[in-house]
Design a protein around this motif. Structure first.
Motif, PDB file in Angstrom:
ATOM      1  N   ARG A 161       0.808  -1.222   0.000  1.00  0.00           N
ATOM      2  CA  ARG A 161       0.000   0.000   0.000  1.00  0.00           C
ATOM      3  C   ARG A 161       0.841   1.272   0.000  1.00  0.00           C
ATOM      4  NH1 ARG A 161      -4.534  -1.640   4.531  1.00  0.00           N
ATOM      5  NH2 ARG A 161      -5.247   0.471   4.118  1.00  0.00           N
ATOM      6  N   GLY A 162       2.163   1.112  -0.068  1.00  0.00           N
ATOM      7  CA  GLY A 162       3.044   2.276  -0.141  1.00  0.00           C
ATOM      8  C   GLY A 162       3.109   3.097   1.124  1.00  0.00           C
ATOM      9  N   GLU A 163       2.823   2.508   2.267  1.00  0.00           N
ATOM     10  CA  GLU A 163       2.804   3.234   3.530  1.00  0.00           C
ATOM     11  C   GLU A 163       4.158   3.117   4.229  1.00  0.00           C
ATOM     12  OE1 GLU A 163      -0.505   1.566   5.605  1.00  0.00           O
ATOM     13  OE2 GLU A 163      -1.980   2.407   4.222  1.00  0.00           O
ATOM     14  N   ASP A 164       4.693   4.231   4.663  1.00  0.00           N
ATOM     15  CA  ASP A 164       6.021   4.281   5.275  1.00  0.00           C
ATOM     16  C   ASP A 164       5.953   3.776   6.715  1.00  0.00           C
ATOM     17  OD1 ASP A 164       8.478   4.898   6.355  1.00  0.00           O
ATOM     18  OD2 ASP A 164       8.600   6.881   5.425  1.00  0.00           O
ATOM     19  N   PRO A 165       6.657   2.690   7.057  1.00  0.00           N
ATOM     20  CA  PRO A 165       6.619   2.181   8.433  1.00  0.00           C
ATOM     21  C   PRO A 165       7.105   3.201   9.453  1.00  0.00           C
ATOM     22  CG  PRO A 165       7.593   0.559   6.951  1.00  0.00           C
ATOM     23  CD  PRO A 165       7.457   1.828   6.174  1.00  0.00           C
ATOM     24  N   ALA A 166       8.109   3.984   9.096  1.00  0.00           N
ATOM     25  CA  ALA A 166       8.631   4.985  10.033  1.00  0.00           C
ATOM     26  C   ALA A 166       7.579   6.038  10.352  1.00  0.00           C
ATOM     27  CB  ALA A 166       9.891   5.639   9.462  1.00  0.00           C
ATOM     28  N   GLU A 167       6.829   6.450   9.341  1.00  0.00           N
ATOM     29  CA  GLU A 167       5.764   7.421   9.578  1.00  0.00           C
ATOM     30  C   GLU A 167       4.665   6.830  10.454  1.00  0.00           C
ATOM     31  OE1 GLU A 167       4.291   9.008   5.942  1.00  0.00           O
ATOM     32  OE2 GLU A 167       6.209   9.920   5.354  1.00  0.00           O
ATOM     33  N   ALA A 168       4.350   5.554  10.220  1.00  0.00           N
ATOM     34  CA  ALA A 168       3.339   4.900  11.049  1.00  0.00           C
ATOM     35  C   ALA A 168       3.796   4.856  12.503  1.00  0.00           C
ATOM     36  CB  ALA A 168       3.055   3.494  10.528  1.00  0.00           C
ATOM     37  N   LEU A 169       5.060   4.489  12.725  1.00  0.00           N
ATOM     38  CA  LEU A 169       5.576   4.444  14.095  1.00  0.00           C
ATOM     39  C   LEU A 169       5.585   5.826  14.734  1.00  0.00           C
ATOM     40  CD1 LEU A 169       8.584   1.951  13.717  1.00  0.00           C
ATOM     41  CD2 LEU A 169       6.344   1.504  14.738  1.00  0.00           C
ATOM     42  N   ALA A 170       5.883   6.846  13.939  1.00  0.00           N
ATOM     43  CA  ALA A 170       5.929   8.211  14.482  1.00  0.00           C
ATOM     44  C   ALA A 170       4.550   8.666  14.937  1.00  0.00           C
ATOM     45  CB  ALA A 170       6.481   9.164  13.423  1.00  0.00           C
ATOM     46  N   ASP A 171       3.496   8.191  14.277  1.00  0.00           N
ATOM     47  CA  ASP A 171       2.133   8.587  14.635  1.00  0.00           C
ATOM     48  C   ASP A 171       1.563   7.795  15.800  1.00  0.00           C
ATOM     49  OD1 ASP A 171       1.924  10.549  12.710  1.00  0.00           O
ATOM     50  OD2 ASP A 171       0.977   9.250  11.218  1.00  0.00           O
ATOM     51  N   LEU A 172       2.130   6.612  16.080  1.00  0.00           N
ATOM     52  CA  LEU A 172       1.542   5.714  17.069  1.00  0.00           C
ATOM     53  C   LEU A 172       1.682   6.236  18.494  1.00  0.00           C
ATOM     54  CD1 LEU A 172       2.726   2.179  15.879  1.00  0.00           C
ATOM     55  CD2 LEU A 172       0.416   3.096  15.775  1.00  0.00           C
ATOM     56  N   PRO A 173       0.710   5.918  19.356  1.00  0.00           N
ATOM     57  CA  PRO A 173       0.883   6.166  20.797  1.00  0.00           C
ATOM     58  C   PRO A 173       1.752   5.042  21.372  1.00  0.00           C
ATOM     59  CG  PRO A 173      -1.265   5.191  20.391  1.00  0.00           C
ATOM     60  CD  PRO A 173      -0.617   5.355  19.045  1.00  0.00           C
ATOM     61  N   LEU A 174       3.061   5.197  21.289  1.00  0.00           N
ATOM     62  CA  LEU A 174       3.967   4.103  21.644  1.00  0.00           C
ATOM     63  C   LEU A 174       3.811   3.671  23.094  1.00  0.00           C
ATOM     64  CD1 LEU A 174       7.178   5.297  19.752  1.00  0.00           C
ATOM     65  CD2 LEU A 174       5.498   3.598  19.030  1.00  0.00           C
ATOM     66  N   GLU A 175       3.347   4.581  23.945  1.00  0.00           N
ATOM     67  CA  GLU A 175       3.162   4.219  25.353  1.00  0.00           C
ATOM     68  C   GLU A 175       2.036   3.213  25.546  1.00  0.00           C
ATOM     69  OE1 GLU A 175       0.492   7.756  24.535  1.00  0.00           O
ATOM     70  OE2 GLU A 175       2.528   7.124  24.022  1.00  0.00           O
ATOM     71  N   ALA A 176       1.211   3.019  24.509  1.00  0.00           N
ATOM     72  CA  ALA A 176       0.089   2.085  24.629  1.00  0.00           C
ATOM     73  C   ALA A 176       0.446   0.678  24.163  1.00  0.00           C
ATOM     74  CB  ALA A 176      -1.099   2.605  23.823  1.00  0.00           C
ATOM     75  N   ILE A 177       1.666   0.448  23.727  1.00  0.00           N
ATOM     76  CA  ILE A 177       2.036  -0.860  23.190  1.00  0.00           C
ATOM     77  C   ILE A 177       2.075  -1.902  24.297  1.00  0.00           C
ATOM     78  CG2 ILE A 177       3.876  -2.207  22.108  1.00  0.00           C
ATOM     79  CD1 ILE A 177       4.587   0.207  20.442  1.00  0.00           C
TER      80      ILE A 177
END
Length: 457
Positions: free
Chosen positions: A187-203
């Motif tokens: 789908r051409g989605e950048d993994p780094a951009e996805a990680l940057a948007d994520l609420p990492l504290e919720a993992i």
């Protein structure tokens, strides 16, 4: 509670190897494959050793237009209790469509399909997650999925969608880095951009798995070694946050235990590299526990109470229009995938075709597993016969019923032509066709009529 650490997906085929494998802190078991009253001896032994077991659901369909099925929620809760699990997990996906909301037959995908990243889908998903949270005895974490197709008219990126979901519900996230890679290729989605948007504290924890690329499409097979790009995404994630747990998934084509151990070593290396990039501690025990994470997400979500579930008719009236629109859209797509109806406007027809063939192939494979006598009886012709059947017969009630319907279809069509194979199939079908649930009265009448015809031949 303690951090989860490093784990592996427990499967019956590798149960003995998992028990002997060094450095395994926890395992994950497919919830639907575990019976609370008859837990596998292997899981019981692991529990006695202090190994955490997490049930991982695949059939709830939290991203579907319908509210979560009460029986499925009860079953998931029973498994969490029986296993003494600290949390349970499911997917952000829809797995069925049709039914009362669309006044059309119920269709089963037999697969995890992507939810459109729209406000309607988010509103429905948030309510479904809250319903599930209220029914479960332990916290819930939900997983991002891999996808071959994209929905037209999406309003958010995956990271934004997941952020809002966690923010509005307090749900934890199970981040599958292999699925981020899949969505990058497909789908051409950048993994780094996805990680940057994520609420990492919720993992809550992280999945790592393998796949393969064919004709420019990445297939998340869980049957191949973990590729370097997936490990690189894990390193990027570990440079941003210390995940409470990381787990290797493998569902079939199982290699020697030594190969699985090498993959686990590579995963630990990717985590270590990420911690070094972050300048953090290299100790496995650093960071927050999943309990700490959940508490902090609830405290930092600015409007969690405002999004608390409504009661009764108020809740139904709030999401009813969104559920109706989502139901129509999901049913149109699933019907194109499994029933050969026209592809809805805005979808990539080639990709929908690829997904449809993949669904039919998976369906044939799973039916062969739940009813192994069928490929034995039909021999080399099983797969072609099943794929021909699947083109005009969508699955509506699970794989075991699908196997029975397939056999009945063949017999009703005068197949197979070989008399020995036909006699074997007829005996198999007759032996099982009397166990239909009484709730399926039209199907029961059809089965009885077919049986009478067969007995006269």
């Amino acid at each position: 509670m303690e951090r989860l650490g490093t784990g592996i997906g427990w499967r019956p085929e590798i149960a003995d190897a998992v028990e002997r494998m060094p450095g395994i802190d926890w395992v994950e078991a497919v919830a639907e494959n575990v019976c609370p009253g008859h837990l596998p001896e292997s899981l019981l032994r692991l529990r006695e050793r202090g190994v955490t077991v997490v049930p991982h659901g695949v059939s709830l369909g939290l991203g579907g237009a319908d509210r979560p099925d009460e029986d499925r929620l009860t079953a998931l809760a029973e498994r969490a209790t029986a296993l003494g699990s600290p949390l349970v997990t499911e997917h952000i996906a829809f797995v069925r469509a049709g039914g009362p909301l669309t006044a059309s037959p119920r269709l089963e995908a037999g697969h995890l399909l992507p939810v459109p990243r729209t406000r309607d889908a988010l509103d429905v998903l948030c309510e479904n997650v809250r319903i599930a949270q209220a029914a479960l005895p332990v916290p819930l974490a939900v997983e991002n999925i891999a996808a071959l197709i994209s929905w037209p008219g999406e309003e958010m990126t995956e990271g934004q969608f997941l952020y809002e979901l966690a923010d509005r519900t307090g749900v934890r996230l199970l981040i599958d880095v292999a699925n981020l890679h899949t969505n990058h290729v497909n789908r051409g989605e950048d993994p780094a951009e996805a990680l940057a948007d994520l609420p990492l504290e919720a993992i809550a924890y992280v999945h790592v798995a393998g796949g393969f690329e064919r004709d420019g499409v990445w297939h998340d097979s869980h049957a191949h070694p973990v590729p370097r790009p997936v490990l690189d995404i894990l390193t990027d994630l570990a440079s941003r946050v210390s995940p409470p747990g990381v787990l290797l998934e493998r569902d079939e084509n199982f290699p020697e235990p030594s190969e699985l151990e090498r993959e686990l070593t590579a995963i630990r290396g990717a985590l270590e590299k990420g911690r070094e990039q972050a300048g953090g501690s290299s100790e496995e025990g650093g960071g927050e526990s999943v309990t700490d994470v959940a508490g902090r997400v609830m405290k930092t979500s600015p409007d969690t109470t405002a999004d608390a579930p409504l009661d009764g008719a108020d809740a139904a009236s709030t999401t009813a229009p969104a559920r109706q629109r989502l139901a129509l859209a999901q049913t149109a797509l699933l019907s194109a995938l499994v029933a050969g109806t026209p592809v809805p406007e805005g979808f990539d027809r080639v990709r929908v075709g690829v997904q449809a063939r993949a669904l039919a192939g998976k369906r044939a494979d799973v039916v062969a597993k739940v009813a192994p006598e069928l490929p034995e009886i039909l021999g080399a012709g099983y797969r072609a016969a099943f794929l021909g059947y699947a083109q005009g017969h969508p699955m509506g009630a699970g794989y075991r019923r699908d196997a029975l319907d397939f056999a009945g279809y063949l017999l009703g069509s005068g197949l197979p032509e070989d008399p020995h194979a036909r006699a074997g199939l007829r005996e198999w079908w007759l032996e099982r066709s009397g166990t239909r649930p009484r709730s399926h009265r039209p199907a029961v009448r059809l089965a009885r009529a077919t049986r009478r015809v067969l007995l006269r031949r």
